[in-house]
Design an enzyme around this catalytic site. Structure first.
Site, PDB file in Angstrom:
ATOM      1  N   SER A  97       0.825  -1.210   0.000  1.00 40.18           N
ATOM      2  CA  SER A  97       0.000   0.000   0.000  1.00 40.18           C
ATOM      3  C   SER A  97       0.860   1.262   0.000  1.00 40.18           C
ATOM      4  O   SER A  97       2.046   1.212   0.334  1.00 40.18           O
ATOM      5  CB  SER A  97      -0.905   0.010   1.219  1.00 40.18           C
ATOM      6  OG  SER A  97      -1.588  -1.213   1.330  1.00 40.18           O
TER       7      SER A  97
HETATM    8  C1  LIG Z   1      -2.677  -4.768   1.121  1.00 43.46           C
HETATM    9  S1  LIG Z   1      -1.875  -6.321   1.249  1.00 43.46           S
HETATM   10  C2  LIG Z   1      -0.831  -6.057   2.651  1.00 43.46           C
HETATM   11  C3  LIG Z   1       0.438  -5.372   2.329  1.00 43.46           C
HETATM   12  C4  LIG Z   1       1.450  -5.386   3.417  1.00 43.46           C
HETATM   13  N1  LIG Z   1       1.072  -4.565   4.537  1.00 43.46           N
HETATM   14  C5  LIG Z   1       2.807  -4.954   2.898  1.00 43.46           C
HETATM   15  O1  LIG Z   1       3.507  -4.174   3.566  1.00 43.46           O
HETATM   16  O2  LIG Z   1       3.190  -5.415   1.820  1.00 43.46           O
HETATM   17  C6  LIG Z   1      -3.107  -7.412   1.924  1.00 43.46           C
HETATM   18  C7  LIG Z   1      -2.692  -8.855   2.008  1.00 43.46           C
HETATM   19  O3  LIG Z   1      -3.719  -9.601   2.654  1.00 43.46           O
HETATM   20  C8  LIG Z   1      -3.591 -10.937   2.216  1.00 43.46           C
HETATM   21  N2  LIG Z   1      -4.791 -11.706   2.604  1.00 43.46           N
HETATM   22  C9  LIG Z   1      -6.039 -11.605   2.092  1.00 43.46           C
HETATM   23  N3  LIG Z   1      -6.868 -12.480   2.709  1.00 43.46           N
HETATM   24  C10 LIG Z   1      -6.130 -13.136   3.646  1.00 43.46           C
HETATM   25  C11 LIG Z   1      -6.434 -14.155   4.591  1.00 43.46           C
HETATM   26  N4  LIG Z   1      -7.655 -14.673   4.689  1.00 43.46           N
HETATM   27  N5  LIG Z   1      -5.435 -14.603   5.403  1.00 43.46           N
HETATM   28  C12 LIG Z   1      -4.177 -14.077   5.304  1.00 43.46           C
HETATM   29  N6  LIG Z   1      -3.827 -13.126   4.411  1.00 43.46           N
HETATM   30  C13 LIG Z   1      -4.794 -12.651   3.595  1.00 43.46           C
HETATM   31  C14 LIG Z   1      -3.412 -10.753   0.706  1.00 43.46           C
HETATM   32  O4  LIG Z   1      -2.861 -11.904   0.105  1.00 43.46           O
HETATM   33  C15 LIG Z   1      -2.475  -9.542   0.675  1.00 43.46           C
HETATM   34  O5  LIG Z   1      -1.130  -9.935   0.556  1.00 43.46           O
END
Ligand SMILES: C[S@@+](CC[C@H](N)C(=O)[O-])C[C@H]1O[C@@H](n2cnc3c(N)ncnc32)[C@H](O)[C@@H]1O
Length: 380
Positions: free
Chosen positions: A56
């Protein structure tokens, strides 16, 4: 930021979601301006497939972390840790006596983030590859939890992840996919109480508990399905503080939010012809009452009814109530989230919404965000 360089955590990506494909490992120097331009970066798999994961926009996420209040010695959890960059930032803030845990559902990202965290020497960070919505998470309760994916419902196990008095920062999806309200929740004995919220957009949290995707409605298709006349049964001017009847009035977004927060029948109506993405916020909205075969739509300066007048009456009643409250803005809606099994009826709630394991109880504190307060201040 200096202690935790973003470029150490991104590899194959596109700027925003539609830019050219970049490979930072192949071209580290010339890509630095792209990495530090202040935009979300979408991860791309080794075979070129876009991944449902972004790194993000850095300044925005760091501001959220500041709101969360991450401090030395805390035990911290990030659900959806993606590239591991934010986890590394929080590991730095938590210091050697604190610890951070990341949960990431995409195995290739989780593996890469483990390697990048180790290379940066963040020994107090660990990453688990798991679906956080259904797999057990060890180490609870945590002092601070951040979910960096848009969440519809809090699964029952999430309540026990946060220590009493601890905080959870989570982008909560608005009804009908109107984006998210990024909300800071404080853990209390019976659930969570919202302390603060701010609009935002995130990739969705995936998982069985998150399936409540509610489609927007196309009125021409709906009238056919409901077996009612395709022509409006009523239509009259409803300028709604607008100077130009073809545009939604300036108060319209606030009333739209009021309907979304208080009326179960709140609906966004998709126009029959495709509109440019920029017009998203101008989409028609109103109420739908499927049982009564009735729809009421606010469309650029008019209130238009289809079928029975039930939905129109309900919308006007809601409008009057909103005016009586002083036209509350987005900050006036107070949220409590409790486990659905513990829910008791609450007469003062503006809307009680069951979302799977968690129930959202909203009440209105009109003094917190009413337009009339703003007007009083401006005139005095
Ligand atoms: C916006 S990204 C986070 C970015 C992170 N903060 C970074 O610094 O790169 C959101 C993440 O949530 C993960 N995600 C979505 N659903 C999930 C779940 N049920 N359990 C674990 N991770 C999940 C996605 O694969 C994605 O990588």
């Amino acid at each position: 930021m200096r202690a935790t360089p973003r470029h150490r955590f991104v590899h194959r990506f596109r700027a925003n979601s539609d830019g050219p494909l970049h490979d930072l490992d192949a071209d580290p120097i010339s890509l630095l301006p792209v990495v530090y331009h202040g935009q979300p970066l979408t991860h791309v798999a080794a075979d070129g497939t876009p991944l449902p994961s972004t790194n993000s926009e850095a300044a925005y996420v760091l501001w959220l972390v500041e709101r969360l209040g991450v401090e030395p010695t805390q035990q911290i959890l990030e659900i959806g840790s993606g590239s591991g960059w934010l986890l590394a930032v929080m590991a730095h803030l938590a210091g050697p006596e604190g610890a951070v845990t990341g949960i990431e559902i995409i195995p290739s990202l989780a593996d890469q983030s483990r390697a990048d965290l180790a290379e940066l020497g963040r020994g107090n960070a660990r990453v688990l590859t798991a679906d956080a919505t259904c797999e057990p998470i060890s180490g609870a309760p945590f002092d601070r939890v951040i979910i960096t994916a848009a969440t519809w419902s809090l699964p029952a196990a999430f309540f026990d992840l946060v220590a009493e008095g601890g905080k959870l920062l989570v982008p909560l999806r608005l009804p009908r996919d109107e984006g998210c309200e990024v909300t800071l929740l404080r853990r209390e004995s019976c659930g969570f109480r919202a302390e603060w919220s701010f609009p935002g957009f995130f990739v969705p949290l995936v998982g069985a508990s998150q399936s409540a995707e509610i489609a927007r409605v196309r009125i021409d298709e709906w009238t056919v399905q409901a077996g009612i006349d395709a022509e409006p049964s009523l239509s009259y001017p409803f300028w709604f503080a607008s100077l130009a009847p073809s545009l939604p009035g300036t108060a319209s977004p606030a009333f739209r939010r009021h309907l979304a927060m208080t009326e179960p029948g709140f609906t966004i109506f998709e126009p029959a012809a495709a509109r440019p993405a920029a017009a998203k916020w101008l989409s028609d909205f109103g109420l739908l009452d499927g049982k009564a075969g009735s729809a009421a739509i606010m469309r650029a300066g008019r209130l238009i009814g289809y079928g029975a007048p039930t939905a129109t009456r309900q919308l006007l009643e809601s409008y009057r109530r909103w005016c009586d409250l002083g036209m509350p803005g987005p900050t006036a809606y107070k949220l409590q989230v409790i486990p659905t099994e513990a829910t008791v009826s609450n007469e003062t709630a503006a809307l009680t919404e069951v979302r799977g394991d968690s129930t959202f109880i909203r009440s209105i504190d009109a003094h917190a965000g009413a337009w009339c307060n703003l007007l009083e201040r401006t005139s005095s």
